[in-house]
Design a protein around this motif. Structure first.
Motif, mmCIF file in Angstrom:
data_model
loop_
_atom_site.group_PDB
_atom_site.id
_atom_site.type_symbol
_atom_site.label_atom_id
_atom_site.label_comp_id
_atom_site.label_asym_id
_atom_site.label_seq_id
_atom_site.Cartn_x
_atom_site.Cartn_y
_atom_site.Cartn_z
ATOM 1 N N LEU A 137 0.813 -1.215 0.000
ATOM 2 C CA LEU A 137 0.000 0.000 0.000
ATOM 3 C C LEU A 137 0.845 1.263 0.000
ATOM 4 O O LEU A 137 0.355 2.339 -0.381
ATOM 5 C CB LEU A 137 -0.939 -0.003 1.209
ATOM 6 N N ALA A 138 2.092 1.162 0.427
ATOM 7 C CA ALA A 138 2.981 2.325 0.386
ATOM 8 C C ALA A 138 3.156 2.825 -1.044
ATOM 9 O O ALA A 138 3.436 4.009 -1.269
ATOM 10 C CB ALA A 138 4.333 1.989 1.002
ATOM 11 N N MET A 139 2.968 1.948 -2.025
ATOM 12 C CA MET A 139 3.110 2.343 -3.422
ATOM 13 C C MET A 139 2.029 3.343 -3.838
ATOM 14 O O MET A 139 2.189 4.051 -4.824
ATOM 15 C CB MET A 139 3.038 1.111 -4.327
ATOM 16 N N ALA A 140 0.921 3.393 -3.074
ATOM 17 C CA ALA A 140 -0.127 4.378 -3.380
ATOM 18 C C ALA A 140 0.206 5.744 -2.805
ATOM 19 O O ALA A 140 -0.410 6.743 -3.181
ATOM 20 C CB ALA A 140 -1.475 3.904 -2.844
ATOM 21 N N GLY A 141 1.167 5.803 -1.870
ATOM 22 C CA GLY A 141 1.586 7.078 -1.296
ATOM 23 C C GLY A 141 0.587 7.697 -0.351
ATOM 24 O O GLY A 141 0.612 8.904 -0.110
ATOM 25 N N THR A 142 -0.305 6.887 0.236
ATOM 26 C CA THR A 142 -1.340 7.396 1.144
ATOM 27 C C THR A 142 -1.195 6.732 2.500
ATOM 28 O O THR A 142 -1.333 5.510 2.610
ATOM 29 C CB THR A 142 -2.747 7.127 0.580
ATOM 30 N N ARG A 143 -0.953 7.524 3.518
ATOM 31 C CA ARG A 143 -0.757 6.979 4.863
ATOM 32 C C ARG A 143 -2.014 6.304 5.384
ATOM 33 O O ARG A 143 -1.947 5.267 6.050
ATOM 34 C CB ARG A 143 -0.336 8.108 5.809
ATOM 35 N N ALA A 144 -3.177 6.893 5.111
ATOM 36 C CA ALA A 144 -4.426 6.365 5.659
ATOM 37 C C ALA A 144 -4.672 4.930 5.225
ATOM 38 O O ALA A 144 -5.168 4.115 6.008
ATOM 39 C CB ALA A 144 -5.596 7.254 5.238
ATOM 40 N N MET A 145 -4.333 4.591 3.989
ATOM 41 C CA MET A 145 -4.575 3.238 3.502
ATOM 42 C C MET A 145 -3.792 2.219 4.317
ATOM 43 O O MET A 145 -4.287 1.119 4.602
ATOM 44 C CB MET A 145 -4.208 3.149 2.020
ATOM 45 N N ILE A 146 -2.573 2.555 4.698
ATOM 46 C CA ILE A 146 -1.740 1.649 5.491
ATOM 47 C C ILE A 146 -2.373 1.416 6.860
ATOM 48 O O ILE A 146 -2.490 0.273 7.331
ATOM 49 C CB ILE A 146 -0.322 2.226 5.638
ATOM 50 N N VAL A 147 -2.807 2.503 7.497
ATOM 51 C CA VAL A 147 -3.417 2.396 8.822
ATOM 52 C C VAL A 147 -4.734 1.638 8.740
ATOM 53 O O VAL A 147 -5.012 0.743 9.556
ATOM 54 C CB VAL A 147 -3.637 3.798 9.418
ATOM 55 N N PHE A 148 -5.556 1.963 7.758
ATOM 56 C CA PHE A 148 -6.873 1.331 7.638
ATOM 57 C C PHE A 148 -6.747 -0.174 7.432
ATOM 58 O O PHE A 148 -7.470 -0.961 8.055
ATOM 59 C CB PHE A 148 -7.652 1.945 6.471
ATOM 60 N N ALA A 149 -5.848 -0.594 6.552
ATOM 61 C CA ALA A 149 -5.702 -2.030 6.280
ATOM 62 C C ALA A 149 -5.287 -2.779 7.533
ATOM 63 O O ALA A 149 -5.787 -3.884 7.809
ATOM 64 C CB ALA A 149 -4.682 -2.241 5.161
ATOM 65 N N ALA A 150 -4.380 -2.207 8.314
ATOM 66 C CA ALA A 150 -3.927 -2.865 9.540
ATOM 67 C C ALA A 150 -5.062 -2.986 10.548
ATOM 68 O O ALA A 150 -5.299 -4.065 11.129
ATOM 69 C CB ALA A 150 -2.751 -2.093 10.143
ATOM 70 N N VAL A 151 -5.802 -1.889 10.756
ATOM 71 C CA VAL A 151 -6.889 -1.909 11.743
ATOM 72 C C VAL A 151 -7.997 -2.861 11.313
ATOM 73 O O VAL A 151 -8.510 -3.651 12.120
ATOM 74 C CB VAL A 151 -7.445 -0.486 11.943
ATOM 75 N N LEU A 152 -8.372 -2.826 10.044
ATOM 76 C CA LEU A 152 -9.465 -3.677 9.571
ATOM 77 C C LEU A 152 -9.083 -5.150 9.578
ATOM 78 O O LEU A 152 -9.941 -6.024 9.772
ATOM 79 C CB LEU A 152 -9.886 -3.245 8.162
ATOM 80 N N THR A 153 -7.818 -5.453 9.386
ATOM 81 C CA THR A 153 -7.360 -6.841 9.518
ATOM 82 C C THR A 153 -7.572 -7.324 10.946
ATOM 83 O O THR A 153 -8.036 -8.453 11.180
ATOM 84 C CB THR A 153 -5.883 -6.957 9.136
#
Length: 490
Positions: free
Chosen positions: A192-208
């Motif tokens: 997800l870092a390839m998208a350059g958006t911090r929120a996506m990284i946090v969201f994926a971790a929390v939703l997992t």
């Protein structure tokens, strides 16, 4: 700064958290409504502590005085207390549990990893090529760039990539346990870092974590601490990369090679003063959800007028898929497409600033302070009863709906419009996962096996849980069937 008014507001917010904690008995990981309260406290409460610790770093505060912030923090804290109290009353109601003869349900365990990988692969490839998930823009800039940023893959990746990866990660944890937690989330974050958006990284971790917790799989405190450090490192990497290479490194159309090179440069400069300052600046201003609501509230106390439900109607109109309404973007003004832009125009706010409207910050624009309290009340009722429904059983569709509601909670800072459009994705992905689970059951039936539970294979005549690891191997070798072990609780 921490004035008396802000301190009172923080005390009200802390009390709201305690009330919800007691109502849900500390079960935060499985409760989207409770998660929304925590995110609201971050945007309206914790941010004020940040402003006090690091004054002068938040350019948003140049638009509003401290007195206006004080009045707004008190108002929004009362609204949060109304939400928390209403939500707590709803979720504390008696819950219906499945009877002993009810059909066992296995939730995400019915999903096959190859099919989930097949869904995620094209979205990841498109994102790598700069044609998938892209970083969000302020409404005025988004309006200018829509022709270049549009496309089916951009829409699909933007909406589905994070929840699909979260579901995939939760399934891995269900099958192989929490020892896979860090490897799974490191892989997610790196992709997800390839998208350059911090929120996506946090969201994926929390939703997992939410998906795993819905099946009783929870990490230890040590694992949670390591997870926080890992996610913080990846989000810091994004901030450092933007400081070195600019946000342009993650623009739509930028290829994977350019993105990877920018990330490597960002990692190489994490230790420098420039990157550290950029990271701190991002942390201090990125969670400031008070400035937008404070300006709208101050305007309403002057000559500004409530916008009513006009923007709600516009939001619902934007729910129509582009394939059914090709001109829904090009045929509508920016104010009709963006609720934030509409409120900006109505109250004289700059549309060139990427405000953080938040749900309650937008809610005050509808009908003023009284309307905000009503919005908080209705939100608590809606979220509470919806949560009771989705946690009423552990079917695949309901588990996916709960994960989707968790994503809506995490999107609190983006305002009602983003949450409404996310609900469309939630319903779509729940239907998709239901079909995947149905196909899995059909395949299991053709193979002569019965798929009814998440983690154990039990041979005919064998008790659930008997035999340990060697028993599982014997069961697999003997044409076993899977069963649910343990109660299903909402």
């Amino acid at each position: 700064m921490l004035t008396v008014s802000v301190a009172i507001g923080l005390a009200i917010q802390a009390t709201s958290v305690v009330v919800v904690h007691l109502a849900i008995r500390g079960d935060w990981m499985r409760r989207p409504g409770a998660l929304m309260l925590l995110v609201a406290v971050l945007f309206h409460g914790v941010t004020e502590v940040m402003q006090s610790l690091w004054p002068g770093r938040n350019f948003y505060r140049t638009y509003v005085g401290q007195g206006i912030i004080d009045d707004w923090v008190l108002l929004v804290s009362v609204a949060m207390a109304v939400y928390a109290g209403t939500y707590a009353l709803v979720v504390r109601q008696p819950r219906v549990r499945p009877t002993s003869h009810a059909k066992p349900e296995s939730g995400l365990a019915e999903l096959r990893l190859p099919w989930l990988l097949l869904l995620a692969a094209p979205l990841l490839v498109a994102t790598w090529q700069g044609k998938g998930a892209v970083q969000p823009l302020a409404p005025v800039n988004a309006g200018a760039d829509i022709p270049e940023r549009g496309g089916v893959l951009v829409d699909l990746a933007g909406e589905f990539l994070v929840p699909v990866l979260a579901i995939l990660g939760a399934v891995v944890l269900l099958r192989w346990g929490t020892r896979w937690l860090l490897p799974v989330l490191v892989a997610q974050s790196a992709l997800l870092a390839m998208a350059g958006t911090r929120a996506m990284i946090v969201f994926a971790a929390v939703l997992t974590l939410v998906g795993a917790a819905l099946h009783g799989v929870r990490p230890s405190r040590k694992q949670l601490a390591m997870l926080v450090v890992m996610v913080a490192a990846f989000t810091a990497l994004i901030s450092s990369t933007r400081a070195v290479a600019g946000r342009e490194a993650f623009d739509a159309g930028q290829g994977g090679g350019d993105r990877l090179e920018a990330l490597i440069d960002g990692a190489g400069t994490l230790h420098t003063a420039k990157s550290r300052e950029a990271i701190l600046d991002d942390v201090v201003y990125r969670f400031d959800g008070n400035v937008f609501g404070a300006q709208v509230y101050d305007s309403l106390r002057g000559s500004g007028q409530p916008v009513g439900l006009t923007t709600v109607g516009n939001n619902l109109a934007m729910l129509v898929p582009s394939i059914l309404a090709p001109n829904k973007v090009g045929g509508r003004s920016l104010e009709q497409r963006s609720e934030e832009a509409y409120i900006d125009e109505a109250h004289g706010l700059s549309q060139h600033v990427d405000w953080l409207p938040t749900i309650l910050g937008t809610g005050v624009a509808y009908y003023g302070p009284v309307g905000l309290i009503l919005v908080a009340l209705l939100l608590g009722l809606g979220v509470g009863f919806t949560e009771r429904f989705v946690l009423g059983s552990r079917s695949t569709a309901r588990v996916v709906l709960t994960i989707g509601l968790g994503q809506c909670a995490l999107l609190y800072g983006s305002g009602p419009q983003t949450v409404i459009t996310t609900l469309r994705m939630v319903v779509a992905i729940a239907v998709l996962m239901f079909l995947v689970a149905w196909l899995t059951r059909r395949r299991a039936a053709k193979d002569g096996s019965e798929l009814v539970g998440p983690l154990q294979w039990v041979a005919p005549g064998q008790r659930p849980g008997a035999g340990g690891r060697h028993g599982d191997r014997r069961a697999r070798a003997g044409g076993a069937r899977r069963v649910v072990t343990g109660p299903v609780t909402p």
